[in-house]
Design a protein around this motif. Structure first.
Motif, mmCIF file in Angstrom:
data_model
loop_
_atom_site.group_PDB
_atom_site.id
_atom_site.type_symbol
_atom_site.label_atom_id
_atom_site.label_comp_id
_atom_site.label_asym_id
_atom_site.label_seq_id
_atom_site.Cartn_x
_atom_site.Cartn_y
_atom_site.Cartn_z
ATOM 1 N N ASP A 1 34.117 45.524 38.036
ATOM 2 C CA ASP A 1 35.001 44.391 38.278
ATOM 3 C C ASP A 1 34.727 43.092 37.228
ATOM 4 O O ASP A 1 33.670 43.255 36.743
ATOM 5 N N THR A 2 35.653 42.323 37.370
ATOM 6 C CA THR A 2 35.922 41.123 36.747
ATOM 7 C C THR A 2 36.171 40.155 37.780
ATOM 8 O O THR A 2 37.279 39.729 38.144
ATOM 9 N N ALA A 3 35.171 39.809 38.695
ATOM 10 C CA ALA A 3 35.326 39.221 39.844
ATOM 11 C C ALA A 3 36.049 37.816 39.476
ATOM 12 O O ALA A 3 35.587 36.838 38.784
ATOM 13 N N GLN A 4 36.430 37.239 40.760
ATOM 14 C CA GLN A 4 37.170 35.936 40.774
ATOM 15 C C GLN A 4 36.492 34.918 41.652
ATOM 16 O O GLN A 4 35.999 35.403 42.469
ATOM 17 N N GLY A 5 36.485 33.797 41.137
ATOM 18 C CA GLY A 5 35.945 32.579 42.068
ATOM 19 C C GLY A 5 36.721 31.316 41.855
ATOM 20 O O GLY A 5 36.939 30.853 40.394
ATOM 21 N N ARG A 6 37.374 30.714 42.785
ATOM 22 C CA ARG A 6 37.979 29.387 42.589
ATOM 23 C C ARG A 6 37.215 28.377 41.937
ATOM 24 O O ARG A 6 36.242 28.335 42.505
ATOM 25 N N PRO A 7 37.590 27.469 41.235
ATOM 26 C CA PRO A 7 36.932 26.505 40.489
ATOM 27 C C PRO A 7 36.208 25.399 41.587
ATOM 28 O O PRO A 7 36.964 25.114 42.464
ATOM 29 N N GLY A 8 35.024 25.463 41.494
ATOM 30 C CA GLY A 8 34.246 24.575 42.530
ATOM 31 C C GLY A 8 33.895 25.324 43.834
ATOM 32 O O GLY A 8 33.111 24.847 44.667
#
Length: 345
Positions: free
Chosen positions: A139-146
């Motif tokens: 995976d190249t996991a996603q995380g919303r800024p902040g």
């Protein structure tokens, strides 16, 4: 589940991208002073799940000298496919030089998609429908800024070549047990860039409940106990959860130490437990038993019991995953957000 015909792991490999960002660098932007881990990996602008899966599979094939003409399945577990409609596995088939007479598909079950792929290949090999297959979690996991996820959502993956015991395996699958329920602790709707989660709800009713039930189910059905295992590997969304679930199940810190990588590379999602498993195989000795327990939001857990064989000495991944991690270099937040596509010109 216990295979009627013996199956196991013929070869393995793991990979994480070269770059990492410190949690402190992220926190300095958003005003946070306490962090769930130390560092997390992230891909460069020209890396994605397919390139990570390729590197892991290449290491697995080269380290074990696996016969490519006998590999008849490639399954990738991921929640960050580069294409919404186009399989990732077909790219690997050609890139790795495998036969086009092959099964291939992309699997999705949040962070346990990789172990779902493993279960499928174990079944195909045990039933003698195919000789060998590759199961990958990447995976190249996603995380919303902040958001909380930005501190842990990372990139990496691991690949496992599965064969019958007659072909010679470095670890024998003794048994497995799966536990799932409709527990919506984390999700990403179609068309959304970042996932949503229910914060603490991802803990007790999701992560802990499902791993504890899968592991206890494995123990009760097949007579295992924690002391039977030299090592144990659990899904690693952060540094605290795997240590806490290990303690709840009766495992010691020494049993989980070799595979606990989340403090330095973050949560590689579908690759998380599988990369930790690779790190554990890197140090395991013949006769060691290893427990592997994944977790995927939504939610479910797969638990496996393996026993390492003498072939581990000649088939260890080259390079081992901790050597790859040792070569990583830090980058600042500006580079990170550009490479992750969080800002555009």
């Amino acid at each position: 589940m216990k295979p009627v015909n013996g199956v196991g792991i013929y070869g393995y490999g793991a990979y994480v991208p070269r770059y990492y960002i410190e949690n402190e660098a992220i926190g300095s932007i958003w005003g946070r002073i306490t962090y769930p881990i130390k560092n997390k990996s992230f891909p460069s602008f020209d890396e994605d799940t397919i390139t990570i899966a390729y590197e892991a599979a290449r290491i697995a094939i080269e380290s074990s000298n696996a016969p490519k003409d006998r590999i008849h399945a490639v399954f990738i577990g991921t929640e960050s496919k580069p294409y919404a409609v186009k399989p990732s596995g077909t790219v690997l088939v050609d890139a790795l030089g495998l036969s086009n007479k092959i099964l291939s598909a992309d699997y999705e079950f949040a962070c346990k998609a990789g172990t779902e792929a493993m279960e499928t290949v174990f079944g195909l090999v045990a039933s003698k429908m195919i000789d060998m297959g590759i199961a990958i979690g990447a995976d190249t996991a996603q995380g919303r800024p902040g958001d909380e996820l930005e501190y842990t959502a990372a990139a990496g993956g691991a690949a496992y070549i599965i064969s019958s015991v007659e072909d010679g395996v470095l670890a024998v699958l003794e048994a497995s047990y799966s536990y799932v329920s409709d527990t919506p602790d984390f999700w990403r709707r179609s068309g959304e860039k970042y996932p949503r989660h229910l914060y603490r709800f991802t803990g007790e009713p999701a992560y802990f409940n499902h791993i504890i039930n899968s592991v206890n189910g494995l123990f009760e059905e097949y007579g295992y106990k924690p002391s039977d295992f030299k090592y144990a590997v659990f899904h690693q969304p952060n540094a605290k959860f795997p240590q806490r679930v290990a303690s709840k199940l009766g495992f010691t810190k020494d049993q989980i130490a070799p595979g606990l990588l989340s403090p330095v590379i973050g949560n590689t999602y579908s690759g998380s437990s599988l990369v930790g498993f690779a790190a554990t195989l890197d140090v395991a000795k013949p006769g060691d038993k290893i427990l592997l327990a994944s977790f995927g939001s939504g939610a479910g857990s797969d638990a496996f019991a393996f026993e390492v064989t003498e072939l581990i000495e000649e088939r260890r991944a080259k390079p081992p995953i901790r050597d790859i991690i040792s070569r990583m270099v830090p980058r600042d937040y500006a580079t990170y957000v550009v490479y992750r596509g969080k800002i555009w010109r």
